[in-house]
Structure formats: structure tokens, C-alpha cells
Design an enzyme around this catalytic site. Sequence first.
Site, PDB file in Angstrom:
ATOM      1  N   GLY A   1      99.219  74.683  61.192  1.00 28.85           N
ATOM      2  CA  GLY A   1      99.548  74.271  61.822  1.00 28.85           C
ATOM      3  C   GLY A   1      98.450  73.233  62.462  1.00 28.85           C
ATOM      4  N   ALA A   2      98.199  72.287  61.107  1.00 30.66           N
ATOM      5  CA  ALA A   2      96.970  70.751  61.556  1.00 30.66           C
ATOM      6  C   ALA A   2      97.137  69.576  61.941  1.00 30.66           C
ATOM      7  CB  ALA A   2      96.004  71.239  59.977  1.00 30.66           C
TER       8      ALA A   2
ATOM      9  N   GLY B   1      96.033  69.062  67.735  1.00 34.04           N
ATOM     10  CA  GLY B   1      95.527  69.884  68.610  1.00 34.04           C
ATOM     11  C   GLY B   1      94.027  70.606  67.864  1.00 34.04           C
TER      12      GLY B   1
ATOM     13  N   GLY C   1      93.966  72.261  64.537  1.00 31.94           N
ATOM     14  CA  GLY C   1      93.897  72.341  63.275  1.00 31.94           C
ATOM     15  C   GLY C   1      93.524  70.836  62.751  1.00 31.94           C
TER      16      GLY C   1
ATOM     17  N   SER D   1      94.115  84.861  71.106  1.00 30.78           N
ATOM     18  CA  SER D   1      93.595  84.002  72.678  1.00 30.78           C
ATOM     19  C   SER D   1      93.152  85.495  73.633  1.00 30.78           C
ATOM     20  CB  SER D   1      94.466  83.790  72.406  1.00 30.78           C
ATOM     21  OG  SER D   1      94.988  83.617  74.236  1.00 30.78           O
TER      22      SER D   1
ATOM     23  N   TYR E   1     104.088  86.486  74.714  1.00 31.72           N
ATOM     24  CA  TYR E   1     102.995  86.068  74.527  1.00 31.72           C
ATOM     25  C   TYR E   1     101.480  86.789  73.348  1.00 31.72           C
ATOM     26  CZ  TYR E   1      98.779  81.882  73.439  1.00 31.72           C
ATOM     27  OH  TYR E   1      98.164  81.735  72.693  1.00 31.72           O
TER      28      TYR E   1
END
Length: 310
Positions: A27-28, A31, A33, A154, A180
Amino acid sequence: MTFNAESTTDDVLQGIRLDGQHAVVTGATGGLGIETARALASVGASVTITGRSAEKIDAALETLRAEVPEADFDAEELELASQASIAAATKRIVEHSRPIHLLLNNAGVMMCPEGKTDDGFETQFGTNHLGHFAWTAGLLPALAPGARVVTLSSGAHVFGTCDIDDLNWQKRDYDPRLAYAQSKTANLWFGSELQRRHGDRLLSLSVHPGVIQTDLSRHVVPALLEAMRANFEERGIQMKSVPQGAATSVWAATSDALLDHSGAYLSDCQVAEPMSAENATSGYAPWAYDTENAERLWSESERLTGVSFG
């Protein structure tokens, strides 16, 4: 040196060099990442980024190469909501025969509408946990001795534990916020169980990055987003910049101070403490280190994905 919620990626990397080490960051393409990839590359690491589309990958590589022109970047297309995509990407990386020293499981989705992954799993659980479970298993042969695996959990895990008997929300009315939370508890359990099972060859840690405005919140309707912001204000939670939000991941990947904290959950560049009245914004829930259910989740994850760590 002691770091805190205001520390940035550059702060935690002071005096550190990663020459000769290779990092993989999911996920880079934006954001946290892309900032994680930039930071690790800025101190000498070569970095493989992953993204969901060739267009986003190309744009991210262009940005990273402009910011760290001396660094070695490459990329893999990866859809964590597809076990087939994960299997193909991990096969390509392992066949490349480059040892991975730092694996950062950063990608994720948050509070999205009810849906299913390509393999029929609830979207958030299937992407955030099962995706990274299979991804890490596939890359295990490529991990260098003593590699670090950092998985983003999280602080939202405090809103709900992980129901092993209803992982895909077939027995309950779907709630995007609780789904989530369940996926983030699963991430935390995965981090600690990975350490228990494979701690002889790696260091596994999980991370709460803090509250940051990124594309992760793209599925949250505006009214709920405003309510969340008001709740954060009321609880005294400060929004972080992206470099501050990525700092705990980078600290987890590089700090020698964490060698004695295997399997730990980290927050604000510290080893997190239990949630209390004095520590309501960065502490962990009573179920965070539930070893019995973490072991059950591992077994269920192997069954659901058909993937084994060997």
C-alpha cells in the site's frame, strides 16, 4: 533517544543506516505507505512498493525517485482482496531471490460498505487480515534471518474484539465500524502469534499509527467523518501529519530498542501500555494479547486461505 506522538520518520531515523537492506512496503502508492518507503530509502534501504494499479504504482515511483534519486525502488502490483493476486506477487518476489530484511504490512481499507473480496471474505477482514496473512506466508522463504515484520493495526481495535465464530459477518448485522475494529484486532493478534510461531527467525511487531487524514478514509461518509473528528477532539486525540503517522512503523522496522519487545503492539513510537483513564488514546484493549484466540484465528486463517506458514 525517546520519541513520542510528534516524532517524524526523519526523527526516528537519526543516526541509522540501512545500506544493503531490502524493504517491502504494501500500500505504498500514497499516504503512510509512500512516506514509509521514502524514509527507509533515504537511509540506504532498497525498497519494493506494492499498489493496486499500474497507474498508481508508476506515479508513486516517479515521486519517490524524485525525492530520493540515489535510492533503488521497484514495485509489484498487488490486490490484497485477491488470494490469486497475492500468490502470483509473492511467487514473483521469492523467485527474484533478493532477501527481505524489512516487511511492512501497511495497506488496508477502513469502514467500507458491506462487501466481499474476490474469495468471498468480508472486505475489511479479508483485505486487512487474511490478505496480509497470506502475503506474509508467501514471502516467508524470502525473509532474511532476523527480518522484521511490521503489521499496521489501529487504536480502533479497542472498539471490538475479533469474533472467531463469525469472522465474515454471516451471523450479525454488518457494522462497518465494528468490522474495521475486528480486522485491526486480527492484525494485532497476527503480529503476536507470528512472533510465537516464528520468533526464531524474525521479529514481529504491530503498530497503531495514530489518526491521520489519508485516502484510507475514502469510504467514510462525510457526516460520519465529521462525527469522528468531533469524537477525537472530545477525547483529546491530536491529528498527526503523514510523517508523524508513519514514524511508529519506521521506528518498529529499525530501532534496536525493540529487540527485547518481540510481538509487541506499538503506539506513538513507544511500546503501548494497557488502556486506562490516563492512557485512553494510545493504550491497548484487554483482548489485545489474547493468546488463545490469536491461536484460533491463526488456524482459521490457514483454513480459510488454504495457506500455511509451514
